[in-house]
Design a protein around this motif. Structure first.
Motif, short mmCIF file in Angstrom:
data_model
loop_
_atom_site.label_atom_id
_atom_site.label_comp_id
_atom_site.label_asym_id
_atom_site.label_seq_id
_atom_site.Cartn_x
_atom_site.Cartn_y
_atom_site.Cartn_z
N UNK A 21 0.81 -1.22 0.00
CA UNK A 21 0.00 0.00 0.00
C UNK A 21 0.85 1.27 0.00
N UNK A 22 1.83 1.33 0.88
CA UNK A 22 2.53 2.60 1.05
C UNK A 22 3.99 2.54 0.63
N UNK A 23 4.41 1.40 0.08
CA UNK A 23 5.74 1.30 -0.52
C UNK A 23 6.87 1.70 0.40
N UNK A 24 7.71 2.63 -0.06
CA UNK A 24 8.93 2.94 0.68
C UNK A 24 8.66 3.69 1.99
N UNK A 25 7.41 4.09 2.27
CA UNK A 25 7.10 4.72 3.54
C UNK A 25 6.87 3.67 4.65
N UNK A 26 6.87 2.39 4.26
CA UNK A 26 6.55 1.33 5.24
C UNK A 26 7.37 1.43 6.53
N UNK A 27 8.71 1.48 6.46
CA UNK A 27 9.46 1.51 7.74
C UNK A 27 9.08 2.70 8.60
N UNK A 28 8.81 3.82 7.94
CA UNK A 28 8.45 5.02 8.67
C UNK A 28 7.13 4.82 9.45
N UNK A 29 6.13 4.30 8.75
CA UNK A 29 4.84 4.07 9.41
C UNK A 29 4.98 3.04 10.53
N UNK A 30 5.70 1.95 10.24
CA UNK A 30 5.90 0.92 11.26
C UNK A 30 6.58 1.53 12.49
N UNK A 31 7.56 2.40 12.25
CA UNK A 31 8.26 3.01 13.38
C UNK A 31 7.30 3.83 14.23
N UNK A 32 6.43 4.60 13.60
CA UNK A 32 5.49 5.42 14.38
C UNK A 32 4.54 4.53 15.18
N UNK A 33 3.97 3.53 14.51
CA UNK A 33 3.04 2.65 15.21
C UNK A 33 3.73 1.95 16.38
N UNK A 34 4.94 1.43 16.12
CA UNK A 34 5.66 0.74 17.19
C UNK A 34 5.98 1.70 18.33
N UNK A 35 6.32 2.93 17.98
CA UNK A 35 6.63 3.92 19.01
C UNK A 35 5.42 4.12 19.94
N UNK A 36 4.24 4.27 19.36
CA UNK A 36 3.07 4.51 20.22
C UNK A 36 2.75 3.29 21.07
N UNK A 37 2.78 2.09 20.46
CA UNK A 37 2.40 0.91 21.24
C UNK A 37 3.43 0.59 22.32
N UNK A 38 4.69 0.50 21.94
CA UNK A 38 5.70 0.14 22.93
C UNK A 38 5.89 1.27 23.94
N UNK A 39 5.70 2.50 23.48
CA UNK A 39 5.85 3.64 24.39
C UNK A 39 4.81 3.59 25.49
N UNK A 40 3.56 3.37 25.10
CA UNK A 40 2.49 3.31 26.09
C UNK A 40 2.73 2.13 27.04
#
Lengths: 312, 312, 312, 312, 312
Positions: free
Chosen positions: A241-260
């Motif tokens: 879906x989002x091609x080369x932005x994948x790592x960036x999106x994964x990093x944000x999602x992981x940041x919110x989940x693991x951060x909380x």
């Protein structure tokens, strides 16, 4: 406890003090690394294309939201209850000192030099109680503080006791009983003071409850496993879906989940000395200054100040 | 109660002690098996292609999220309230022993050898109360403990009583009343001690309430039925989207739903001896050591230690 | 209250006892019927094709989730608060009987035959209070029970009173005042007993509050209307997506929504005799046995047992 | 308060009494009107086609759900707390009357004709307190009721006071103090009654808090603005998907959002006379009948009955 | 506190007083600006087309909803608890004045001119306590008010104290102890008044707890970072779907997220003088008028009125 102003503008993004980022750096790196690999191979593992689409993440996300929301609320409730218990300790200490100094049948309150007056001892023991509770909760050595606050005999007996905070309360009870038998205090007022002593016992039991009974372990396990699987698989769902932005999106999602999650871990048992734990040192000092003032001491020790934006 | 450090890295995935996985192995196997079958037949049941898409799962998921979230909160609230009741019992026991030992008109507190002193009896009965409550909640035999803690006469009368914890409190009341009539205690202080005894009664009633009144049965039924239907039908919704990954996704979803459900089941009535139940044995021992110390006993029994990461 | 083990396996799907299914059979039938019709006509009403897609259901579902979640929490809170009030009644009854039997200036507690001893009357009235409250909450006739528990004179005066539970408490107060004026009780202890009597009044007022103040009516209306519209329109949104599975999906969705709603309806006012209402009969019996034992009665009535898995 | 049975079947859809529909008719009409216009123009405003798709509504819906859920919970909590305060007032009134009538050193309780007996005055003032609080909360004139319940002198002094409910409690305190100085009451019992009087003060302060401190204004503003924007723009997002059903869907969505909002508005400050406000008239009458009965009055006024399904 | 009617119709959209818009103007402008740029370049940054679709926003939105919902609830709970503490202060002040004026062994209550009567001092100190607490919470200078309310000696000693609110309570205790030793008050009543004084200490400790212990800093940081990233990236996800409406949609979404966040920031520590903070000035004045009336003062100061819809 972190004591600082709310950051503004770009400062928001490079602050580390008080951030949970350092605690989750490893998790973030692994997830982002996987995402980079998946992006480079376009979701192929050997010759198998792993197609996940985003639907499974919506379904799992439902349960994950319940877990995260629940655990976060439970952890914060424990944090805030712990803070309430210490506020309780503060005002009970103030009230106990006031009652001891004013409601007994003496001509004047005990002064800073009346070390043999049981009222002086009772006020000093109240300071010692807060300090002993803090040392117990932080698993540190209470003896130096006790030598400072108690008479040598009591400091020694304190060190020999198994239940030290309760030992202090029993000593308070003994002095109270002696006053009662000597008719230095009226029985209804003695019952009133005894209830204040019982309130100290309730504070100690509440703090022990929070310290020794964590949130049931399977919650942590279930939450961790699900969060890891989620972030691990996410790149396979996103790469088409989002091609080369994948790592960036994964990093944000992981940041919110693991951060909380990491934050919940930290404040679940808030009596330590980590960044977001309660400032028990400062609270004990507060009680000490206040009760010394109630004893008429003129040279009061200073309040504790935050060091580098942090109050312990 | 599981007492262990938070697992790290790969350890996270193979831990079983304290995990709910063993409890839901059967459910997981059935759901994953169905998913494998559906994947192999590409969603055909005989010649009928079952098309579900993922939309129904979003709609049902809404209600399921409400059920799971609600039941989980309700179960945890019960768990935590039960823990609070036992913390209450702990500090009331400490306070009652302190009051008995210090506020009566005697020259000295009762010592470990004063078995005929009513104060000694009252402190021992407080230990017995915690123990009797634990045995009642766990449906185990209280008699051996009572023989150890009470006088032979009382142990016998205890065994004959219908409401045993209440019987202990009535005995406490009798001794208190005798002190009052003998003017060994001032009336306001007696009223104060009586309120402490009433607090024991409140703890017992609170624990009985949690034990004998489960979350209304239809919640369990509604939740189970919906979760089963959801996981059973899910492969038909996913197979056209994610192909051979279907069983894997179904397994994860089923793990989160059934796992949260099984955990709720376990902590809803937390007085048993399962992994995540409250460590009543350890708490009773804690009260026992503490009150023996208040009686002046020197040789105190040791604290209970977790066995294999588990405290009962 | 339904008292039964958690069903396992296929049993899960055919259980009716304790299920809400019978209560929502009509709603389910109508919704499923509409869905069958819509499936047969492929969403055409005369020549108009009703196209809804699933988007509106996501939007409305948002509000519906808030309604259902809110109402469910509110109803369960009322249920659980009602249970807490009855646990309160239980331990206050125990404490009141203990206080009456032990803290007054008499040589011995009142025995089962001392019908003229005011203490006997006070204990019996405590049993009567629980029974009278139950009859009031269930709108049943309290007189037979009162004739059994009170003296003939009191039973008659009870029947003539407008506020019967309060009348019982006033009688308790009268006996307490008489003891106080006769110096059979010390004033601080009398104040203590008076607070216990006031706690009974608080329980009664709490139960009346739950019984006479339902969740505001518009919530019910808003929730019902939205749930009906949702389930009624759902087939039009689904038929193009899932074809002949439409009635099946609609039935599941309707089952979860109406089921949760019906359950909320039932436990919102939990004092009746429906399956999931509180077992007030059993609780009253519990109080009766316990207090008779406190009076020294040897032949105690048996506990109530669940009949067909159901305790009233 | 609306007192009625749950509507069944078609009745559900045309009920207006107790519904929020009349309150939101205007909002509904505007939104539906806009939706009709948009449907007719197929989403064109002049020559510009406004394409929104449904994605923005999912994103905004997230925040809107948080707002609506939060505000609804906050409003209901206020409603239910207000009801609890009045239940508190009810049982405190009962207990105060019981204490006054039974625990003082008099030979008999005050009768209905003993207008000069301070105990009679104290009971009547308790009735007056509930009434005065109701008038204060509803901003109505308390004087007629006061003339009925208080002596002429007191009614006049009441009218001249700034803090009228507190003035009544001070008068109660004066009579209590006079009894104490005349040794008509034991000091511990006087302290007990004084705490009951303080509980009345707590009820009044709680009600004032709910009345004078609304939910912070920006919540209302933020919620309203978002809800309006949402419903206003919704037709542009839906028209390409559901065609001529657009106004219908918009009407349902607007009904749920504005309905929940209007309901929150109504119950947030539940002391007025709107449909879903608390039945303070009925509660005051309840207290009046009950306390007159405690005074021995035989001819008790009737309970208030719902008029047209509505109890004020 | 904003005191105003609910806006109607178009008024809803241009109101600024009490709105959070001014606080988030900068954030809104930046996000909308970015959205305009992205719309103009159709999502290209140089030659790279940034494709995000809306899926990442659903995933991140999940966590964001948990953060926003949690923080909002936590902030409002603090706000409402602070308000409860001040309501507590109000009714405790009333009760303390009532007790002091009525329950002591004097022939008449203290009048407005009896400045040497300790009861007069005690009532004035109660007014001073509320005022001192307000000044402490708002970090303003309490001395002018103290000079007005206390005797010159006490005002000086007050200014020299470290813990000023506690100093006032100790002075109350001293006068109470003097009355007790002079047998001007019965011991049970003295214990009762002492508990009221302790309740003042509890209010002060509660307010200090809210003021000095913010919601843990990482919550703010995590929430801010996520909200910024979300709104910053949103145009890239929307531009292909909604075209020229992108900035408009981004503005609405940013308004709701930043608005809720700014509101939480404001009410989290509600003791200041911002629009939505508690009206401590008005509450202190309320206590002052009420207690002066209890002292018999005839010329009472007026209530504070909202200025421009705002009460401080």
């Amino acid at each position: 406890m972190i004591v600082r102003d709310r950051p503004r503008g770009l400062q928001l993004f490079y602050i580390l003090r008080g951030s949970v980022l350092p605690h989750i750096a490893w998790e973030l790196a692994v997830c982002t690394g996987v995402a980079v690999l998946v992006t480079l191979t376009h979701g192929f593992v050997y010759q198998w294309k792993i197609t996940l689409t985003t639907v499974p993440f919506t379904l799992i996300g439902l349960a994950l939201a319940i877990f995260l929301g629940f655990r976060n609320n439970a952890a914060y409730d424990r944090y805030w209850e712990a803070r309430k218990l210490w506020a309780d300790l503060l005002h009970r200490s103030r009230s106990f000192a006031r009652e001891v100094q004013t409601l007994l049948h003496f001509d004047a309150p005990a002064g800073p030099e009346d070390r043999d007056d049981p009222r002086h001892r009772m006020v000093m023991r109240t300071i010692a109680f807060a300090s002993a509770l803090r040392h117990e909760l932080r698993c540190t050595d209470a003896k130096p503080d006790m030598r400072r606050l108690l008479s040598p005999d009591e400091a020694e007996a304190f060190a020999a006791a198994r239940f030290r905070t309760d030992w202090l309360l029993r000593k308070q009870g003994e002095d109270l009983g002696a006053f009662l038998r000597a008719r230095r205090i009226d029985a209804p007022v003695a019952a009133d003071l005894d209830q204040t002593i019982s309130a100290f016992a309730a504070v100690a039991a509440g703090c022990e409850r929070i310290k020794y009974t964590p949130i049931p372990f399977p919650y942590t396990l279930l939450l961790h496993r699900t969060a890891w699987l989620y972030c691990f698989l996410l790149p396979f769902g996103l790469v088409d879906l989002v091609g080369f932005m994948t790592p960036f999106v994964v990093a944000i999602v992981a940041y919110t989940f693991f951060g909380l999650d990491a934050l919940g871990d930290e404040i679940e048992e808030p009596f330590g000395t980590a960044d977001n734990h309660l400032p028990l040192d400062a609270l004990c000092r507060e009680i000490e200054i206040n009760l010394l003032e109630a004893l008429g001491v003129k040279e009061l020790p200073p309040r504790l100040k935050p060091v580098d934006g942090r109050l312990t």
